[in-house]
Design an enzyme around this catalytic site. Structure first.
Site, PDB file in Angstrom:
ATOM      1  N   THR A 283       0.826  -1.198   0.000  1.00 54.96           N
ATOM      2  CA  THR A 283       0.000   0.000   0.000  1.00 54.96           C
ATOM      3  C   THR A 283       0.869   1.261   0.000  1.00 54.96           C
ATOM      4  OG1 THR A 283      -0.137  -0.318   2.402  1.00 54.96           O
ATOM      5  CG2 THR A 283      -2.021  -1.040   1.073  1.00 54.96           C
TER       6      THR A 283
ATOM      7  N   PHE B 116       3.330  -4.876   3.447  1.00 55.26           N
ATOM      8  CA  PHE B 116       4.682  -4.784   2.893  1.00 55.26           C
ATOM      9  C   PHE B 116       5.476  -6.067   3.085  1.00 55.26           C
ATOM     10  CE2 PHE B 116       6.942  -0.784   1.512  1.00 55.26           C
ATOM     11  CZ  PHE B 116       7.960  -1.421   0.847  1.00 55.26           C
TER      12      PHE B 116
ATOM     13  N   MET C 210      -0.763   0.212   7.590  1.00 51.40           N
ATOM     14  CA  MET C 210      -1.077  -0.577   6.394  1.00 51.40           C
ATOM     15  C   MET C 210       0.157  -1.317   5.893  1.00 51.40           C
ATOM     16  SD  MET C 210      -3.859   1.545   4.104  1.00 51.40           S
ATOM     17  CE  MET C 210      -2.869   3.040   3.914  1.00 51.40           C
ATOM     18  N   HIS C 211       1.326  -0.674   5.991  1.00 50.61           N
ATOM     19  CA  HIS C 211       2.560  -1.349   5.582  1.00 50.61           C
ATOM     20  C   HIS C 211       2.805  -2.604   6.417  1.00 50.61           C
ATOM     21  CE1 HIS C 211       4.884   2.006   3.233  1.00 50.61           C
ATOM     22  NE2 HIS C 211       3.780   1.610   2.644  1.00 50.61           N
ATOM     23  N   GLU C 212       2.468  -2.549   7.698  1.00 50.74           N
ATOM     24  CA  GLU C 212       2.639  -3.730   8.538  1.00 50.74           C
ATOM     25  C   GLU C 212       1.807  -4.901   8.028  1.00 50.74           C
ATOM     26  OE1 GLU C 212       4.521  -4.743  11.226  1.00 50.74           O
ATOM     27  OE2 GLU C 212       5.705  -3.036  10.521  1.00 50.74           O
TER      28      GLU C 212
END
Length: 231
Positions: A118, A215, A210-212
């Site tokens: 994201t 990604f 969101m990266h957690e």
């Protein structure tokens, strides 16, 4: 911005140099406007392949530097003369300027989702705000690449000029700004961008969250390795 070796990706050298330049602007009580531009057909090309892989490995975060907020935090108006390609976080960074000028021949994209993760760099705030909700969401979700002339046809609220015309237009605009008293420019900018400055930290916090989730998927590493071609 001119890191030819890395084609204006967010290399350590580019981040350090740009941060130091904006610090000098902040300390200069005579400065009334800033023009931010790149070289030849590159404006800013986003994260390096190495940095994306390090984020994927949880070794670094895009929040380790505040390059995305430099123009927004700058006390005087910033003109983003995007004479060349604006890619990923590079495009988002340019949109945080007070004035934006695009090039008909250059490509602009927020290509985060192309790699399966994201967006970051405040892109989820600034694209819908500056481009409009519909086009901003389209760019973020689809990760498509658009020429400046395509965005002009879509009605972006910025000048979209031939590449050779972008910097002269931006300099003329900066000269116009420089005719005003500095305290008035700083005061009005503070007022006009106060909502963005207030909202950005919460958007960054949510982008990190969101990266957690997104990604660190195995396929993201595979997509970075297979699709990242440089700029």
């Amino acid at each position: 911005m001119q890191d030819r070796e890395h084609k204006n990706t967010f290399s350590g050298r580019l981040i350090t140099g740009l941060s130091e330049a904006f610090e000098r602007v902040r300390a200069d009580g005579q400065c009334k406007a800033v023009v931010l531009t790149g070289y030849e057909n590159y404006f800013a090309s986003g994260g390096t392949k190495e940095s994306l892989l390090q984020i994927q490995d949880r070794k670094i975060s895009f929040t380790d530097s505040n390059i995305y907020g430099l123009a927004l935090d700058c006390p005087v108006p910033v003109v983003s003369a995007m004479q060349g390609h604006g890619i990923g976080g590079g495009f988002a960074m340019g949109l945080f300027a007070d004035f934006v000028v695009l090039s008909q021949e250059s490509v602009y994209t927020t290509n985060f989702m192309q790699y399966g993760f994201t967006p970051g760099m405040g892109a989820t705030l600034i694209l819908p705000r500056k481009l409009g909700s519909s086009l901003g969401q389209e760019m973020l979700l689809s990760a498509r690449t658009y020429y400046g002339r395509d965005l002009k046809e879509r009605g972006v609220p910025f000048p979209v000029l031939r590449r050779a015309e972008v910097l002269p237009y931006a300099v003329e605009l900066a000269e116009n700004l420089a005719e005003k008293p500095r305290v008035s420019l700083v005061t009005l900018k503070d007022h006009l961008v106060s909502d963005l400055r207030t909202q950005l930290p919460s958007y960054i916090e949510r982008e990190v969250a969101m990266h957690e989730k997104t990604f660190h998927q195995p396929e993201v590493r595979e997509l970075i390795q297979s699709r990242y071609l440089g700029s």
